[in-house]
Scaffold this active site. Structure first.
Site, PDB file in Angstrom:
ATOM      1  N   GLY A  14      87.885  43.063  27.508  1.00  0.00           N
ATOM      2  CA  GLY A  14      88.520  42.088  28.385  1.00  0.00           C
ATOM      3  C   GLY A  14      87.617  40.880  28.548  1.00  0.00           C
ATOM      4  O   GLY A  14      86.478  40.871  28.077  1.00  0.00           O
ATOM      5  N   LEU A  15      88.121  39.871  29.203  1.00  0.00           N
ATOM      6  CA  LEU A  15      87.367  38.644  29.423  1.00  0.00           C
ATOM      7  C   LEU A  15      86.108  38.895  30.248  1.00  0.00           C
ATOM      8  O   LEU A  15      86.034  39.877  31.002  1.00  0.00           O
ATOM      9  CB  LEU A  15      88.233  37.611  30.149  1.00  0.00           C
ATOM     10  CG  LEU A  15      89.429  37.041  29.391  1.00  0.00           C
ATOM     11  CD1 LEU A  15      90.261  36.154  30.318  1.00  0.00           C
ATOM     12  CD2 LEU A  15      88.976  36.263  28.159  1.00  0.00           C
ATOM     13  N   SER A  16      85.165  37.989  30.145  1.00  0.00           N
ATOM     14  CA  SER A  16      83.991  38.022  31.009  1.00  0.00           C
ATOM     15  C   SER A  16      84.452  37.914  32.457  1.00  0.00           C
ATOM     16  O   SER A  16      85.265  37.053  32.789  1.00  0.00           O
ATOM     17  CB  SER A  16      83.070  36.844  30.663  1.00  0.00           C
ATOM     18  OG  SER A  16      81.951  36.831  31.499  1.00  0.00           O
ATOM     19  N   GLY A  17      83.990  38.810  33.307  1.00  0.00           N
ATOM     20  CA  GLY A  17      84.381  38.796  34.709  1.00  0.00           C
ATOM     21  C   GLY A  17      85.628  39.598  35.037  1.00  0.00           C
ATOM     22  O   GLY A  17      86.049  39.653  36.190  1.00  0.00           O
ATOM     23  N   ALA A  18      86.214  40.256  34.039  1.00  0.00           N
ATOM     24  CA  ALA A  18      87.439  41.031  34.275  1.00  0.00           C
ATOM     25  C   ALA A  18      87.168  42.313  35.067  1.00  0.00           C
ATOM     26  O   ALA A  18      88.055  42.829  35.736  1.00  0.00           O
ATOM     27  CB  ALA A  18      88.128  41.369  32.946  1.00  0.00           C
ATOM     28  N   GLY A  19      85.944  42.833  34.977  1.00  0.00           N
ATOM     29  CA  GLY A  19      85.605  44.060  35.700  1.00  0.00           C
ATOM     30  C   GLY A  19      85.167  45.213  34.814  1.00  0.00           C
ATOM     31  O   GLY A  19      85.049  46.345  35.287  1.00  0.00           O
ATOM     32  N   LYS A  20      84.899  44.943  33.551  1.00  0.00           N
ATOM     33  CA  LYS A  20      84.517  45.999  32.611  1.00  0.00           C
ATOM     34  C   LYS A  20      83.264  46.757  33.064  1.00  0.00           C
ATOM     35  O   LYS A  20      83.262  47.985  33.132  1.00  0.00           O
ATOM     36  CB  LYS A  20      84.269  45.411  31.208  1.00  0.00           C
ATOM     37  CG  LYS A  20      85.465  44.746  30.581  1.00  0.00           C
ATOM     38  CD  LYS A  20      85.137  44.129  29.238  1.00  0.00           C
ATOM     39  CE  LYS A  20      84.058  43.069  29.258  1.00  0.00           C
ATOM     40  NZ  LYS A  20      84.366  41.884  30.077  1.00  0.00           N
ATOM     41  N   SER A  88      84.437  42.039  23.205  1.00  0.00           N
ATOM     42  CA  SER A  88      85.083  42.330  21.911  1.00  0.00           C
ATOM     43  C   SER A  88      86.417  41.591  21.773  1.00  0.00           C
ATOM     44  O   SER A  88      87.474  42.215  21.793  1.00  0.00           O
ATOM     45  CB  SER A  88      85.234  43.832  21.684  1.00  0.00           C
ATOM     46  OG  SER A  88      85.826  44.507  22.759  1.00  0.00           O
TER      47      SER A  88
END
Length: 191
Positions: A14-20, A88
């Site tokens: 997921g995008l940077s800051g999405a919560g991964k 990714s």
């Protein structure tokens, strides 16, 4: 410790800051407390140690993902549950890694770009918008959304516990764990 553990890679994209990373840390703590052997491969940490010197060109990003995938494959085949937290952005390389590993659960950590920008504690989006960072995913480089992720976590709509329960449920459904779902606690904040 769990009697017989099956290895699997849980790939959070997921995008940077999405919560991964937040979900990954939460799952790591929860699964370890239940006796599972876990290894965490965080994109930022791997880039500093295993992929130092790679740029953010498409070729180098793909190489970074291949390296992470290789390590995840080794751990998975040795019956470790591997939590991978990495942007990714490109679908083809995610598919390549998934095919190589086999025991693989793709988790799309979904949050709108504007939410990710609001969460940006490092100021990366601001720098990208100002032109200080080039090829930043979501700004001037694309993110290819997974077409059929095994799990989708909408982190702007659900708590950390809710997102984690989606993943724990999938692990249990596929026979990788007998994990206990987390109670829905009001105090569990959103990511």
């Amino acid at each position: 410790m769990v009697e017989k553990q099956r290895g699997v890679t849980i790939w959070l994209t997921g995008l940077s800051g999405a919560g991964k990373t937040t979900i990954c840390q939460f799952l790591n703590t929860e699964l370890r407390s239940q006796g599972y052997q876990i290894e965490v491969l965080d994109g930022d940490v791997v880039r500093q140690n295993l992929s130092k010197g790679l740029t953010f060109s498409k070729e180098d990003r793909d190489e970074n993902i291949r390296r992470i995938g290789f390590v995840a494959q080794l751990l998975t085949r040795n019956n470790i549950i591997v939590l991978v937290s990495v942007i990714s952005p490109y679908r083809a390389i995610r598919e390549e890694v998934k095919e190589r590993i086999g025991d693989f659960i793709e988790v799309y950590v979904n949050a709108p770009l504007e939410v990710c920008e609001q969460r940006d504690v490092k100021g990366l989006y601001k720098k990208a918008r100002a032109g200080e960072i080039k090829n930043f995913t979501g700004i001037d480089d694309l993110y290819e959304i997974p077409l059929e992720p095994d799990v989708e976590c909408k982190t702007n709509q659900e708590s950390i516990a809710q997102s984690s329960n989606r993943i724990l449920s999938k692990l249990k459904e596929l026979g990788y764990t007998n994990s206990i779902l987390l109670p829905e606690v009001e105090s569990c904040s959103r990511i």
